[in-house]
Design a protein around this motif. Structure first.
Motif, PDB file in Angstrom:
ATOM      1  N   VAL A 194       1.112   8.176 -31.228  1.00 30.89           N
ATOM      2  CA  VAL A 194       1.507   6.976 -30.486  1.00 30.89           C
ATOM      3  C   VAL A 194       2.379   7.436 -29.317  1.00 30.89           C
ATOM      4  CG1 VAL A 194       2.334   4.616 -30.759  1.00 30.89           C
ATOM      5  CG2 VAL A 194       1.786   5.930 -32.773  1.00 30.89           C
ATOM      6  N   VAL A 199       3.125  -0.084 -34.693  1.00 30.18           N
ATOM      7  CA  VAL A 199       2.400   0.856 -35.563  1.00 30.18           C
ATOM      8  C   VAL A 199       3.251   1.169 -36.791  1.00 30.18           C
ATOM      9  CG1 VAL A 199       1.522   3.227 -35.743  1.00 30.18           C
ATOM     10  CG2 VAL A 199       0.965   1.836 -33.741  1.00 30.18           C
ATOM     11  N   GLY A 238      -5.169   4.462 -21.649  1.00 30.80           N
ATOM     12  CA  GLY A 238      -5.257   4.175 -23.089  1.00 30.80           C
ATOM     13  C   GLY A 238      -5.498   2.700 -23.347  1.00 30.80           C
ATOM     14  N   SER A 239      -4.983   1.854 -22.453  1.00 32.76           N
ATOM     15  CA  SER A 239      -5.130   0.404 -22.644  1.00 32.76           C
ATOM     16  C   SER A 239      -6.574  -0.052 -22.438  1.00 32.76           C
ATOM     17  CB  SER A 239      -4.226  -0.353 -21.664  1.00 32.76           C
ATOM     18  OG  SER A 239      -2.890   0.007 -21.883  1.00 32.76           O
ATOM     19  N   TYR A 260      -5.789  -0.633 -31.297  1.00 34.82           N
ATOM     20  CA  TYR A 260      -4.867   0.381 -31.844  1.00 34.82           C
ATOM     21  C   TYR A 260      -4.261  -0.105 -33.166  1.00 34.82           C
ATOM     22  CZ  TYR A 260      -0.442  -1.958 -30.696  1.00 34.82           C
ATOM     23  OH  TYR A 260       0.621  -2.828 -30.668  1.00 34.82           O
ATOM     24  N   GLU A 261      -4.065  -1.423 -33.296  1.00 37.18           N
ATOM     25  CA  GLU A 261      -3.530  -1.958 -34.560  1.00 37.18           C
ATOM     26  C   GLU A 261      -4.571  -1.812 -35.667  1.00 37.18           C
ATOM     27  OE1 GLU A 261      -2.716  -5.854 -32.726  1.00 37.18           O
ATOM     28  OE2 GLU A 261      -0.640  -5.638 -33.381  1.00 37.18           O
ATOM     29  N   CYS A 302      -4.034   6.972 -31.848  1.00 47.08           N
ATOM     30  CA  CYS A 302      -3.930   5.533 -32.130  1.00 47.08           C
ATOM     31  C   CYS A 302      -3.606   4.756 -30.855  1.00 47.08           C
ATOM     32  CB  CYS A 302      -2.853   5.325 -33.204  1.00 47.08           C
ATOM     33  SG  CYS A 302      -2.574   3.616 -33.635  1.00 47.08           S
ATOM     34  N   ARG A 303      -2.445   5.028 -30.272  1.00 44.28           N
ATOM     35  CA  ARG A 303      -2.051   4.356 -29.022  1.00 44.28           C
ATOM     36  C   ARG A 303      -1.572   5.465 -28.102  1.00 44.28           C
ATOM     37  NH1 ARG A 303      -2.268   1.735 -24.674  1.00 44.28           N
ATOM     38  NH2 ARG A 303      -0.871  -0.021 -24.303  1.00 44.28           N
ATOM     39  N   THR A 304      -2.444   5.954 -27.249  1.00 47.48           N
ATOM     40  CA  THR A 304      -2.129   7.166 -26.490  1.00 47.48           C
ATOM     41  C   THR A 304      -1.197   6.851 -25.322  1.00 47.48           C
ATOM     42  OG1 THR A 304      -4.172   6.967 -25.202  1.00 47.48           O
ATOM     43  CG2 THR A 304      -4.248   8.335 -27.191  1.00 47.48           C
ATOM     44  N   GLN A 309      -7.844   0.786 -26.224  1.00 53.45           N
ATOM     45  CA  GLN A 309      -6.948   0.621 -27.375  1.00 53.45           C
ATOM     46  C   GLN A 309      -6.248  -0.735 -27.397  1.00 53.45           C
ATOM     47  OE1 GLN A 309      -4.477   4.063 -26.754  1.00 53.45           O
ATOM     48  NE2 GLN A 309      -6.294   5.352 -26.641  1.00 53.45           N
ATOM     49  N   GLU A 344       4.708  -0.704 -28.951  1.00 51.32           N
ATOM     50  CA  GLU A 344       3.564  -0.412 -29.818  1.00 51.32           C
ATOM     51  C   GLU A 344       3.916   0.624 -30.891  1.00 51.32           C
ATOM     52  OE1 GLU A 344       3.322  -1.320 -26.639  1.00 51.32           O
ATOM     53  OE2 GLU A 344       1.240  -1.472 -26.021  1.00 51.32           O
TER      54      GLU A 344
END
Ligand SMILES: O=C(O)c1cc(=O)[nH]c(=O)n1[C@@H]1O[C@H](COP(=O)(O)O)[C@@H](O)[C@H]1O
Length: 283
Positions: free
Chosen positions: A191, A202, A152-153, A170-171, A145-147, A156, A198
């Protein structure tokens, strides 16, 4: 027993939310282990046994084994965990993602070949790439989801306009995971500990019960206290904090097992102290 029920039971039994990540880097394994696939097996088995009192499970990273042609050793390691530590969970970290027919083969690999309780998957190809895993109704599927990595950004954190309105990607993944994809009731999300804000977001989206697998403490520098606090915000009660290198390579010498179990115990204690401080229990 299904993955979520096994998780709840093991949190209770072990009083630990710590996962030991099994990332055996042959260049870092202490030299009293043979520099062979058998040496990798011995090292991982000994780490498993040394840290078992302090963890709720293990997360073998498949690439470290496959790169060495050590898949048979990974099979034996998973068998060892099931035999010697049956209450602890095994999450195969494979981060698979492919079209449905191929995804089914990956699911067979994770759940039948390695007998994992859960597997990590990449949602980039959409729901039909995740659906085949859900045929195993008692196994967990942990969706990225949010690595924890900086890159990752790149994707995500992009803003997207979807059926749930305008939000970060990611949301959107977290929203899909709880509103549409959790048909088996066995879904979790990854996450990274490097992004506590974040993690909290989540948690707000998915509600209190969905397990969050959180790598990024230890070697990647994520703040453990901020991580636990964020994962337990909004009534959250389900978390799995992974640490790999900080435990496995706590010492590169003959005392590596003692050093690893010391770090595992201290990490578990720090997680539990934070949980107590914010007035929560695991289950
Ligand atoms: O899915 C994972 O486990 C994972 C997701 C993520 O966002 N970041 C991340 O580091 N991981 C994995 O978690 C482990 C982290 O290892 P350490 O940084 O050594 O604790 C590695 O096996 C990574 O592949």
């Amino acid at each position: 027993m299904d993955f979520i029920t096994k998780l709840r039971a093991v949190w209770d039994k072990q009083n630990s939310a710590l996962m030991l990540g099994l990332d055996p880097d042959i260049s870092r394994i202490p030299t009293h282990y043979a520099c062979t696939t058998e040496g990798v097996y011995d090292f991982c088995r000994d780490m498993v046994d040394a840290c078992a009192p302090y963890v709720c499970g293990f997360k073998p990273q498949i690439a470290y084994f496959a790169a060495l042609g050590a898949e048979r050793e990974l099979e034996r390691l998973c068998e060892h965990i099931r035999r010697e530590h049956p209450s602890l969970v095994v999450i195969l970290d494979a981060k698979r993602g492919d079209i449905g027919t191929t995804a089914k083969q990956y699911a067979i690999e994770a759940f039948e070949r390695y007998g994992a309780d859960a597997v990590t998957v990449n949602p980039y190809m959409g729901f039909d790439s995740i659906e085949p895993y859900l045929e195993w109704k008692d196994r967990g599927v942990i969706v990225l989801c949010r690595t924890s990595n900086a890159g990752g950004s790149d994707l995500q954190f992009l803003e997207v306009e979807g059926e749930y309105g305008r939000m970060r990607l990611y949301e959107h993944i977290a929203t899909l995971a709880c509103k549409k994809w959790n048909a088996s009731g066995q879904l979790g999300l990854v996450v990274g500990a490097t992004y506590p804000n974040e993690i909290a977001r989540v948690r707000e989206i998915v509600g209190p019960d969905m397990p969050l697998l959180i790598p990024g403490i230890g070697a990647q520098g994520g703040d453990l206290e901020a991580t636990v606090t964020a994962a337990l915000s909004f009534g959250g009660n389900a978390l799995l904090i992974n640490s790999s290198r900080a435990i496995l390579y706590a010492s590169g010498a003959e005392d590596c097992l003692q050093a690893a179990s010391d770090v595992a115990r201290k990490t578990r204690d720090k997680i539990n102290q934070t949980i107590l401080k914010i007035g929560k229990v695991h289950t």
